[in-house]
Design an enzyme around this catalytic site. Structure first.
Site, PDB file in Angstrom:
ATOM      1  N   GLU A   9       0.880 -29.485   3.847  1.00  0.00           N
ATOM      2  CA  GLU A   9       1.250 -28.212   4.468  1.00  0.00           C
ATOM      3  C   GLU A   9       1.436 -28.319   5.978  1.00  0.00           C
ATOM      4  OE1 GLU A   9      -0.818 -23.821   4.423  1.00  0.00           O
ATOM      5  OE2 GLU A   9      -0.804 -24.973   2.566  1.00  0.00           O
ATOM      6  N   ASP A 102      -2.100 -27.006   0.705  1.00  0.00           N
ATOM      7  CA  ASP A 102      -3.455 -26.510   0.460  1.00  0.00           C
ATOM      8  C   ASP A 102      -3.640 -26.172  -1.016  1.00  0.00           C
ATOM      9  OD1 ASP A 102      -4.060 -26.844   3.076  1.00  0.00           O
ATOM     10  OD2 ASP A 102      -4.337 -24.722   3.547  1.00  0.00           O
ATOM     11  N   TYR A 326     -13.046 -27.541   1.695  1.00  0.00           N
ATOM     12  CA  TYR A 326     -11.974 -26.543   1.753  1.00  0.00           C
ATOM     13  C   TYR A 326     -12.563 -25.136   1.885  1.00  0.00           C
ATOM     14  CZ  TYR A 326      -7.710 -24.063   0.383  1.00  0.00           C
ATOM     15  OH  TYR A 326      -6.620 -23.228   0.344  1.00  0.00           O
TER      16      TYR A 326
END
Length: 818
Positions: A9, A102, A326
């Site tokens: 990303e 992501d 994350y």
């Protein structure tokens, strides 16, 4: 040799992937080795667009805009990066495209839109990266998944994107057109599928505050002296039973002053007839691991960080510093096969030289199967936010605070519960019961990881009362109090309300059950709040925000009230309903799992857009050409000429003689009823909701200027000013101080309020510098402790409550209420 094209990303992630997999050399804007290419997107490169032939623009008659098929259009400022990715996809040696964006709904959307816009038909796979450590990246690369496995996630992401477009474009255009016709001013008032129900929550809370009428009540408080010390207790009605029809009632509250006075008279000076203690064991379990929403709430409470600020910091700790997993997760659990990883992470933290390292080292041996921590059923795309085990010496101050929050929560999860002895004491005087409670920490358990800050008990330990001892009755008094209105939302409490679709839920298990039906997702809630706070549009032009920050609180503006009122009055409650939007979010989650059809969901959203526009079109049709100037007759005579021709427009209350009052006063719009009273009586009592030039809220009465110019003056509550009032100047701004009466007695406030909120204490009618609350307990501070006879009494505070304690604490737990 055939090659794989890996598309993450962001450029920073591309660099991390290339470094972790190894063997890459830097080309222009990508990395390449014999068998692979890594080239990143720059976030979103593609956006939805309505086919030109189907786009009605701001023509109300041609709305709604519901394309038969959406187009994908390159975003102009990043079109060069899209062209580069298309060129790399079309290379003959590239045989496979890997999505490394992501690992979530938005990341899936970013990649798929790029893939579709570039017209790529080559096979695709998915790298599902949970943390940015080299080991995690290598594992994600080795365990690539077929792209088709994520089709459900893409359907959900695409439906969310198109649904937001349909509601946002049609709602914003139609409502803005109507507002322009009504007010005569060109305005842009945004409407959104998640944004508007969130705004409705804030407005409803503010309405509850403004309509709240405080009820006076009395608490009867007693002070009793035993041989070992003094304790306070409150009278209770032993026959009390909660009743939903009287929500303000409590066992310790009396709404009848005569009854309160009678109990005081009955009990004053009388020795207790009995004292009974009931002591039980209680425990406090460690808090659950962080998901994004609970991390944002905690950071807002402790540090005042906004939701978007916390997300940005956590994202940096994940991407750049590599110290957190994350962050955009809604899970507070770990996989059931993660025990060894947890032990390894704790071991590295234990060796990291951190403040929490000694506790991390202890926690290694405490890791064991526990469904509160390791539970596959509580995990969706991602597990809880935890440390990776890496330690960075380059964290900023804000990054260090968030890293410490996550690390302590992770370590504490493995510690045993804290254990207490909870005591409830009932003291009976003349057949009236007084209740006191206290608790003593017996085993620290997980509290040791946090120290004293985690023990938020408001019940200090009670001094002992010997068997058959009847303490001295020192004081019985009725304290006059008032019920309090609900509190405004902070970002922390609003995030909680969004997560539970408006329900006020603190219990962990209930919150977990509501997660799939919340407003938005953990990844989008911060941007929703920021959109409500926005005071500039997409082109940088100033606009009135829907919500403003007042310290930590969120307050709706008049613009917010107008939108929510419009939706309610015109049967469009679905767009303002947290429950309805929560149900849509649930359906999007079900779509990810293949249990909800995309066509059904989009049909519901399109129907709502049509209904909204149809209603606006009907209202606009009924408006006269100059609706903004049309005056509605008022039931009040003009104070200047006496005629009964006063009229109310969207902006003013005015008369044909030229007399005019503006509706909006210091950011608050007067209702028709308030306008009529102001004109008829010349004044209004105290109203809340005004905003000063420094963006501070205040309450005041209103009074028409004596010259009948239409000017409206503020009237602030004044109480018995002394003759010296004018002589006392505010130490901060120099304006005169005024003597006023508050809920706890007289004080001195600056006449420049609300721009200056300086206050001073009142002593015998004179202004004196403000003293800490405990310092006002005459003759108490510095006295010898009556319990241990060794320490001195000193002022303390806990959770905003002031009390007197002993300097020998914790050896001596003497306590006196302030």
């Amino acid at each position: 040799m055939s090659k794989i094209l890996i598309i993450p990303e962001k450029p920073s992630v591309a660099q991390d992937i290339a470094a972790a997999l190894g063997g890459f050399s830097k080309r222009e804007d990508w990395f390449e080795r014999d068998d692979a290419i890594v080239c990143s997107a720059l976030g979103h490169l593609v956006e939805l667009a309505c086919p030109e032939a189907e786009d009605p623009g701001f023509d109300l008659a041609r709305l709604p805009a519901i394309p038969s098929r959406f187009n994908l259009a390159p975003i102009a400022k990043t079109s060069a990066r899209l062209s580069l990715l298309k060129k790399l996809m079309n290379r003959q040696d590239v045989q496979l495209v890997v999505n490394a964006c992501d690992a979530g709904r938005e990341g899936e959307l970013i990649f798929r839109y790029i893939y579709l816009c570039c017209g790529c038909r080559k096979p695709m796979q998915r790298m599902w990266i949970q943390s940015m450590t080299p080991a995690a990246i290598k594992e994600a690369f080795a365990k690539r998944r077929p792209g088709a496995e994520l089709d459900g996630l893409f359907n959900s992401a695409q439906s969310r994107s198109e649904g937001d477009w349909l509601v946002g474009i049609n709602g914003t255009r139609a409502y803005s057109i109507l507002e322009t016709r009504v007010t005569g001013e060109r305005t842009l008032s945004t409407v959104g599928r998640v944004q508007t129900p969130t705004l409705a929550l804030i407005v409803a809370r503010e309405e509850a505050i403004r309509s709240f009428i405080a009820k006076p009540y009395y608490e009867i408080q007693g002070e009793f002296a035993a041989k070992t010390g003094v304790y306070g207790a409150k009278w209770i009605d032993t026959a009390f039973q909660a009743d939903p029809s009287t929500p303000d009632a409590r066992a310790e509250r009396l709404f009848d002053k005569a009854k309160a006075d009678a109990i005081v008279a009955k009990c004053t000076g009388k020795r207790p007839s009995s004292v009974a203690d009931a002591t039980t064991d209680s425990i406090s379990t460690p808090p659950k691991l962080f998901d994004l929403t609970t991390l944002q709430r905690e950071a807002n409470k402790k540090f005042g960080f906004s939701a978007s600020q916390t997300l940005a910091i956590a994202q940096a700790l994940y991407e750049k510093q590599k110290v957190l997993t994350y962050p955009r997760t809604d899970s507070s659990a770990l996989p059931e096969d993660y025990l060894d990883t947890a032990r390894a992470t704790l071991t590295r933290l234990g060796d990291g030289g951190l403040t929490v390292s000694p506790f991390a080292a202890k926690a290694v041996a405490m890791v064991k199967p526990d469904k509160r921590i390791f539970n596959n059923a509580k995990i969706s795309d991602h597990f809880a936010i935890i440390p990776t085990g890496l330690v960075s010496a380059t964290l900023s101050g804000e990054e260090a605070k968030i890293f410490d929050l996550v690390s302590r929560r992770f370590i504490a999860a493995f510690f045993p519960p804290a254990k207490y002895l909870q005591t409830v004491r009932l003291t009976v005087v003349e057949q009236e019961t007084f209740r006191a409670s206290g608790r003593v920490l017996v085993e620290e358990g997980w509290l040791a990881v946090y120290g004293k800050e985690a023990d938020d008990s408001e019940d200090p330990a009670l001094c002992a009362v010997a068997k058959d001892e009847l303490p001295e009755n020192r004081r019985i008094e009725a304290v006059s109090l008032k019920t309090k209105p609900p509190l405004r939302f902070t970002e922390a409490t609003l995030l909680g309300a969004m997560e539970s679709a408006g329900a006020d839920i603190e219990d962990d298990e209930l919150r977990e059950a509501m997660k799939d039906r919340g407003l938005g997702t953990p990844a989008t809630r911060a941007s929703t709040i920021e959109a409500l706070l926005a005071d500039k549009d997409g082109k940088g032009r100033s606009i009135q925000p829907y919500v403003v920050r007042e310290k930590k609180n969120l307050a709706p503006t008049n613009k917010a009230f107008k939108l929510v009122k419009f939706l309610r009055e015109n049967g469009l409650t679905a767009l303002a309903s947290a429950e309805t939007t929560g149900l849509w979010e649930f359906k999007l989650r079900e779509m990810e799992k293949g249990r909800c059809q995309r066509s059904d969901f989009m049909g519901e959203i399109a129907a709502l857009a049509r209904e909204f526009v149809t209603r606006v079109q009907a209202l606009a049709k009924d408006l006269p050409a100059s609706a903004a100037m049309q005056a509605k007759p008022m039931a009040a005579a003009c104070p200047k000429c006496g005629n009964t021709t006063m009229g109310a427009t969207a902006k003013t209350f005015s008369c044909s003689c030229g007399f005019r009052i503006w509706r909006e006063v210091a950011g608050r719009v007067l209702s028709d009823t308030e306008g009529e009273k102001l004109i008829a009586q010349g004044s209004l009592p105290t109203l809340a909701g005004f905003t000063s030039s420094k963006k501070k809220p205040f309450a005041a009465g209103l009074k028409l200027a004596e010259d009948l110019s239409g000017k409206v003056d503020f009237v602030f509550e004044q109480h018995t000013e002394s003759s010296e009032a004018a002589a006392v100047a505010c130490p901060q701004c120099g304006k005169p101080m005024r003597r006023r009466k508050g809920g706890t007695g007289f004080f001195w406030g600056c006449s420049g309020y609300p721009d200056c909120n300086h206050t001073m204490d009142d002593k015998d009618g004179k202004a004196v510098p403000k003293q800490p609350k405990v310092a006002r307990q005459a003759g108490k501070v510095g006295e010898t402790c009556p319990t241990c006879q060794k320490g001195k009494l000193t002022g303390r505070q806990s959770n905003g409550t002031s009390f007197l304690g002993c300097t020998k604490y914790p050896a001596c737990r003497h306590y006196e209420r302030v």
